[in-house]
Design a protein around this motif. Structure first.
Motif, short mmCIF file in Angstrom:
data_model
loop_
_atom_site.label_atom_id
_atom_site.label_comp_id
_atom_site.label_asym_id
_atom_site.label_seq_id
_atom_site.Cartn_x
_atom_site.Cartn_y
_atom_site.Cartn_z
N ILE A 99 -1.12 2.16 -13.26
CA ILE A 99 -0.37 2.58 -12.07
C ILE A 99 -0.26 1.42 -11.10
O ILE A 99 0.80 1.19 -10.50
N SER A 100 -1.33 0.69 -10.94
CA SER A 100 -1.31 -0.46 -10.03
C SER A 100 -0.30 -1.50 -10.48
O SER A 100 0.35 -2.16 -9.65
N ALA A 101 -0.14 -1.68 -11.79
CA ALA A 101 0.84 -2.64 -12.30
C ALA A 101 2.26 -2.16 -12.01
O ALA A 101 3.14 -2.97 -11.65
N LEU A 102 2.52 -0.87 -12.16
CA LEU A 102 3.83 -0.32 -11.83
C LEU A 102 4.13 -0.54 -10.34
O LEU A 102 5.26 -0.89 -9.97
N ALA A 103 3.13 -0.34 -9.50
CA ALA A 103 3.31 -0.54 -8.06
C ALA A 103 3.61 -2.01 -7.74
O ALA A 103 4.47 -2.31 -6.91
N GLU A 104 2.92 -2.92 -8.40
CA GLU A 104 3.16 -4.34 -8.16
C GLU A 104 4.56 -4.74 -8.59
O GLU A 104 5.24 -5.52 -7.89
N ARG A 105 5.02 -4.23 -9.71
CA ARG A 105 6.37 -4.54 -10.19
C ARG A 105 7.42 -3.95 -9.24
O ARG A 105 8.46 -4.57 -8.99
N THR A 106 7.14 -2.76 -8.72
CA THR A 106 8.05 -2.15 -7.76
C THR A 106 8.12 -2.95 -6.48
O THR A 106 9.19 -3.13 -5.89
N LEU A 107 6.96 -3.43 -6.03
CA LEU A 107 6.93 -4.26 -4.82
C LEU A 107 7.78 -5.51 -4.99
O LEU A 107 8.52 -5.91 -4.08
N ARG A 108 7.70 -6.15 -6.15
CA ARG A 108 8.51 -7.36 -6.38
C ARG A 108 10.00 -7.05 -6.29
O ARG A 108 10.78 -7.84 -5.75
N LEU A 109 10.40 -5.90 -6.82
CA LEU A 109 11.80 -5.51 -6.71
C LEU A 109 12.19 -5.28 -5.26
O LEU A 109 13.27 -5.70 -4.82
N ALA A 110 11.33 -4.58 -4.52
CA ALA A 110 11.62 -4.31 -3.11
C ALA A 110 11.76 -5.61 -2.33
O ALA A 110 12.65 -5.74 -1.47
N GLN A 111 10.91 -6.57 -2.61
CA GLN A 111 10.98 -7.86 -1.92
C GLN A 111 12.25 -8.62 -2.32
O GLN A 111 12.88 -9.27 -1.48
N ASP A 146 0.83 -1.20 0.00
CA ASP A 146 0.00 0.00 0.00
C ASP A 146 0.87 1.25 0.00
O ASP A 146 0.52 2.26 -0.64
N ARG A 147 1.99 1.21 0.69
CA ARG A 147 2.88 2.37 0.72
C ARG A 147 3.51 2.62 -0.66
O ARG A 147 3.61 3.76 -1.11
N ILE A 148 3.96 1.55 -1.31
CA ILE A 148 4.54 1.71 -2.65
C ILE A 148 3.50 2.23 -3.63
O ILE A 148 3.76 3.15 -4.42
N HIS A 149 2.31 1.66 -3.58
CA HIS A 149 1.23 2.15 -4.43
C HIS A 149 0.94 3.61 -4.12
O HIS A 149 0.72 4.43 -5.02
N GLY A 150 0.95 3.96 -2.83
CA GLY A 150 0.75 5.35 -2.44
C GLY A 150 1.83 6.27 -2.98
O GLY A 150 1.56 7.41 -3.35
N GLY A 151 3.06 5.77 -3.02
CA GLY A 151 4.14 6.57 -3.58
C GLY A 151 3.94 6.87 -5.06
O GLY A 151 4.11 8.01 -5.51
N TRP A 152 3.55 5.85 -5.82
CA TRP A 152 3.28 6.06 -7.25
C TRP A 152 2.10 7.02 -7.45
O TRP A 152 2.18 7.98 -8.23
N LEU A 153 1.00 6.76 -6.75
CA LEU A 153 -0.17 7.63 -6.89
C LEU A 153 0.15 9.06 -6.46
O LEU A 153 -0.25 10.03 -7.11
N GLY A 154 0.87 9.18 -5.35
CA GLY A 154 1.20 10.51 -4.85
C GLY A 154 2.10 11.27 -5.80
O GLY A 154 1.94 12.47 -6.00
N ARG A 155 3.07 10.56 -6.38
CA ARG A 155 3.97 11.23 -7.32
C ARG A 155 3.19 11.75 -8.53
O ARG A 155 3.38 12.88 -8.98
#
Length: 359
Positions: free
Chosen positions: A344-356, A13-22
């Motif tokens: 945007i949600s797809a970008l957030a999911e891909r970012t989450l995978r990298l973070a993990q 949710d935080r990563i998704h929030g970062g993308w949406l917020g940006r």
């Protein structure tokens, strides 16, 4: 809604929030992105005339009578309230997308040379500006880093490297030091000095926001990754000290404008002052944070984007008010080849995978 009103969001949710917020912060600031024309005073006059103060939504359309006071950016019809149907294309978003592609392609051990190769492959030359365009031209001419940043480039300490830093913070949650080192490898392609420190600071700030209880704590942690004697660090500390002393937001910005006079509206130092003030006086409230940051003037879309990214990570996507997210329609327009129209949600999911993967 403030941080005290909600349960702590999870990493996704935080990563998704970062993308949406940006994206939302970028869209908010885009119509008035011309700091020598759209000063803080002129922005507020525009909003006051439209009955849009306090600012709680995207900018209103200009009046039909031509009384805007100055021309808005040509993209304004796609960025004002009631007319937004997905995000409009902007370099502040392109570089976040390109950074995601960089990490997916080369991993966390990417080199500065690989950043440059990806620019040449994925990013159109005419969608670059200032330091990035100079570096792109140098790359095309056969130069390699660090000469790409220093040859024929008068913009080395401008804001460009900072707007490329978000992905390094999002993928290193709670680890500002590693986020800053990644951002530095990216930044030295086109910047030096405070320009590089700006990218490191922003990446660390976003990373720290994942675990910080509020913006002041994130700012304090972010300052540990850059030289304390740098002008950037001294400026951020100056804003923090005025805020802590109870000085009003307007007076803080007036003081910093005088102290950074002559640097220009795209230089990293005065923009860091506006961004820091927006975060501190916004006090964890998403709407207030991006509104104050954009009302602060200078490079409004870049500052709004970074403020939105930090605030979005702090509160999480679910806590961002719907007037900011619904018009985006979960869609990104991008000049990066292969990414236009991505969710945007797809970008957030891909970012989450990298973070993990990097944890």
């Amino acid at each position: 809604m403030t941080l005290d009103d909600i349960a702590a969001p999870g990493p996704a949710d935080r990563i998704h929030g970062g993308w949406l917020g940006r994206i939302a912060g970028n869209m908010l600031g885009k119509p008035v992105e011309q700091g020598e024309v759209w000063t803080r005073e002129r922005i507020d006059r525009y909003l006051r005339r439209a009955g849009a103060l306090p600012l709680t939504d995207y900018l209103p359309a200009p009046p039909d009578d031509g009384g805007a006071g100055a021309p808005l950016r040509p993209e304004w019809p796609e960025c004002v309230r009631g007319r937004i149907h997905g995000s409009c294309r902007d370099d502040d978003i392109d570089y976040a997308v390109l950074g995601l592609d960089l990490l997916e392609t080369h991993g966390f051990g990417f080199s500065t040379e690989q950043v440059g190769e990806l620019w040449l492959t994925r990013l159109p030359y005419l969608q670059t500006f200032t330091a990035e365009r100079a570096a792109y031209r140098n790359l095309a001419g056969g130069l390699r880093p660090p000469l790409t940043a220093t040859c024929g480039n008068p913009y080395q300490e401008w804001i460009g490297a900072l707007i490329r830093a978000d992905i390094h913070g999002w993928t290193r949650p709670g680890d500002p030091g590693r986020a800053a080192l990644q951002a530095r490898r990216d930044a030295v392609l086109s910047h030096t000095g405070n320009g590089v420190y700006g990218a490191m600071w922003a990446a660390a700030l976003i990373s720290a926001a994942f675990t910080a209880p509020g913006p002041r704590h994130a700012l304090d942690r972010s300052l540990t990754v850059i030289p304390a004697s740098s002008r950037l660090a001294r400026t951020v500390r100056r804003v923090a000290s005025l805020h802590e002393a109870g000085v009003a937001w307007e007076d803080t910005l007036t003081t910093l404008a005088a102290e950074t006079a002559g640097l220009g509206w795209i230089h990293i130092v005065p923009n860091a002052a506006v961004l820091t003030a927006g975060l501190l006086y916004g006090d964890g409230d998403f709407t207030r944070t991006i509104a104050l940051t954009v009302r602060g003037g200078l490079d409004t879309d870049s500052n709004g984007a970074t403020a939105g990214s930090v605030a979005g990570v702090l509160c999480g996507a679910a806590a961002i008010p719907r007037q900011w997210t619904e018009p985006l329609r979960d869609t990104v327009r991008s000049a990066v080849f292969g990414f236009d129209g991505v969710r945007i949600s797809a970008l957030a999911e891909r970012t989450l995978r990298l973070a993990q993967a990097g944890a």
